[in-house]
Design a protein around this motif. Structure first.
Motif, PDB file in Angstrom:
ATOM      1  N   THR A  20      32.357  41.802  34.663  1.00 46.76           N
ATOM      2  CA  THR A  20      32.681  41.964  33.248  1.00 46.76           C
ATOM      3  C   THR A  20      33.647  43.135  33.075  1.00 46.76           C
ATOM      4  O   THR A  20      33.417  44.223  33.571  1.00 46.76           O
ATOM      5  CB  THR A  20      31.406  42.238  32.426  1.00 46.76           C
ATOM      6  OG1 THR A  20      30.445  41.238  32.750  1.00 46.76           O
ATOM      7  CG2 THR A  20      31.687  42.175  30.941  1.00 46.76           C
ATOM      8  N   ARG A  21      34.737  42.875  32.394  1.00 48.48           N
ATOM      9  CA  ARG A  21      35.727  43.911  32.123  1.00 48.48           C
ATOM     10  C   ARG A  21      35.714  44.238  30.636  1.00 48.48           C
ATOM     11  O   ARG A  21      35.421  43.380  29.811  1.00 48.48           O
ATOM     12  CB  ARG A  21      37.129  43.429  32.502  1.00 48.48           C
ATOM     13  CG  ARG A  21      37.227  42.776  33.864  1.00 48.48           C
ATOM     14  CD  ARG A  21      37.348  43.789  34.962  1.00 48.48           C
ATOM     15  NE  ARG A  21      37.526  43.140  36.262  1.00 48.48           N
ATOM     16  CZ  ARG A  21      37.359  43.747  37.407  1.00 48.48           C
ATOM     17  NH1 ARG A  21      37.013  45.012  37.448  1.00 48.48           N
ATOM     18  NH2 ARG A  21      37.531  43.104  38.540  1.00 48.48           N
ATOM     19  N   HIS A  77      48.574  35.540  32.629  1.00 49.96           N
ATOM     20  CA  HIS A  77      47.776  34.322  32.810  1.00 49.96           C
ATOM     21  C   HIS A  77      48.544  33.080  32.354  1.00 49.96           C
ATOM     22  O   HIS A  77      49.564  33.177  31.672  1.00 49.96           O
ATOM     23  CB  HIS A  77      46.432  34.451  32.076  1.00 49.96           C
ATOM     24  CG  HIS A  77      46.561  34.624  30.591  1.00 49.96           C
ATOM     25  ND1 HIS A  77      46.747  33.562  29.730  1.00 49.96           N
ATOM     26  CD2 HIS A  77      46.526  35.747  29.804  1.00 49.96           C
ATOM     27  CE1 HIS A  77      46.812  34.012  28.482  1.00 49.96           C
ATOM     28  NE2 HIS A  77      46.688  35.326  28.505  1.00 49.96           N
ATOM     29  N   SER A 103      39.656  36.195  33.300  1.00 51.90           N
ATOM     30  CA  SER A 103      38.694  36.266  34.409  1.00 51.90           C
ATOM     31  C   SER A 103      39.209  35.565  35.671  1.00 51.90           C
ATOM     32  O   SER A 103      38.691  35.783  36.763  1.00 51.90           O
ATOM     33  CB  SER A 103      37.358  35.650  33.992  1.00 51.90           C
ATOM     34  OG  SER A 103      37.538  34.277  33.695  1.00 51.90           O
ATOM     35  N   ASN A 104      40.242  34.715  35.526  1.00 57.84           N
ATOM     36  CA  ASN A 104      40.812  34.029  36.696  1.00 57.84           C
ATOM     37  C   ASN A 104      41.357  35.025  37.717  1.00 57.84           C
ATOM     38  O   ASN A 104      41.586  34.684  38.873  1.00 57.84           O
ATOM     39  CB  ASN A 104      41.955  33.094  36.275  1.00 57.84           C
ATOM     40  CG  ASN A 104      41.462  31.906  35.456  1.00 57.84           C
ATOM     41  OD1 ASN A 104      40.284  31.820  35.144  1.00 57.84           O
ATOM     42  ND2 ASN A 104      42.359  31.016  35.107  1.00 57.84           N
ATOM     43  N   ASP A 120      39.934  38.062  38.429  1.00 60.30           N
ATOM     44  CA  ASP A 120      38.900  39.048  38.782  1.00 60.30           C
ATOM     45  C   ASP A 120      39.093  39.607  40.190  1.00 60.30           C
ATOM     46  O   ASP A 120      39.012  40.821  40.409  1.00 60.30           O
ATOM     47  CB  ASP A 120      37.497  38.420  38.682  1.00 60.30           C
ATOM     48  CG  ASP A 120      36.870  38.686  37.313  1.00 60.30           C
ATOM     49  OD1 ASP A 120      37.487  39.413  36.519  1.00 60.30           O
ATOM     50  OD2 ASP A 120      35.781  38.161  37.051  1.00 60.30           O
TER      51      ASP A 120
END
Length: 254
Positions: A2-3, A26, A33-34, A36
């Motif tokens: 989690t960011r 993105h 999250s892709n 991470d």
């Protein structure tokens, strides 16, 4: 992992690490999250990884295009007071990075593209006539990857929600047309920026010959293949992707 999403002015973004800035861009259906694995790896190696949330579905329809997204990126870089940035983009994100670099080469230290549009893409916004059929959408999401298992339920749900939201679908189609309109074949030979091209050997959205053409047209590029890999190499083979890129940074002293 989690960011924390920072919200400043008109910008939402994730920022992790210290050092040479890498701005991650993105794709059309790609969540933050892709990246991470990219964020975790490079933020511990002397890089500051920044992932802005691109306004893909929040701009007016007239501004839903590659050029406007590149302008948004330029504004973000200015807002963050950054120079000599590395731009890393997947799919549409790669295209935005390329277009921004064409317009503002003085801001860009290096480019990294993977599964990028800009030369050819297989109907990014097409084939949604049966968009209400969850199984059809699931199959389309799985086709993005070499290994269908990478398309988790969470990913499929997100794609399903996007294509069944009329506003988002219209904008998805507008972006697909814009990507074709902003073809960069004539621009690439003039873009003398160190570029790392990392491509899935089994990419069905932007096939391998697209990577070869990017490598042929860009004056200062290196092309790396990842086997048994589809359109999102940094998700499907994160360790291989990170190692290729880290080695390239070291070789190029970036």
């Amino acid at each position: 992992m989690t960011r924390i999403l920072k919200k400043e002015g008109k910008f939402n973004y994730i920022e992790v690490g210290e050092g040479q800035p890498i701005i991650v861009l993105h794709g059309l259906m790609g969540g933050l999250s892709n990246f991470d694995a990219v964020t975790t790896f490079f933020s511990t190696k002397g890089y500051k990884v920044i992932i802005p949330e691109l306004p893909i579905y929040s701009m007016s329809l007239l501004k839903t295009n590659v050029k406007a997204f590149a302008k948004y990126l330029y504004d973000f870089i200015a807002f963050k007071e950054l120079n000599n940035v590395i731009l890393l983009g997947n799919s549409l994100g790669g295209h935005i990075g390329l277009y921004h670099s064409k317009m503002h080469p003085e801001k860009v230290k290096a480019l990294v593209i993977t599964g990028s549009s800009g030369l050819y893409e297989s109907a990014m916004g097409g084939g949604y006539t049966k968009r209400s059929d969850y199984e059809v959408i699931k199959k389309k999401a799985q086709e993005v990857f070499y290994d269908p298992a990478v398309a988790t339920k969470e990913i499929v749900d997100e794609v399903y929600e996007t294509v069944n939201d009329r506003n988002k679908l219209i904008k998805t189609l507008a972006i697909a047309k814009s990507a074709i309109r902003h073809n960069m074949a004539k621009d690439l030979p003039k873009m003398n920026i160190p570029t790392c091209i990392i491509w899935g050997r089994n990419d069905g959205v932007t096939p391998p010959e697209v990577a070869e053409e990017f490598n042929l047209l860009l004056p200062d590029s290196d092309l790396f293949w990842i086997e048994k890999c589809g359109h999102a190499a940094m998700m499907e083979h994160p360790e291989t992707f990170n190692q290729i890129l880290f080695d390239w940074f070291k070789k190029r002293d970036i």
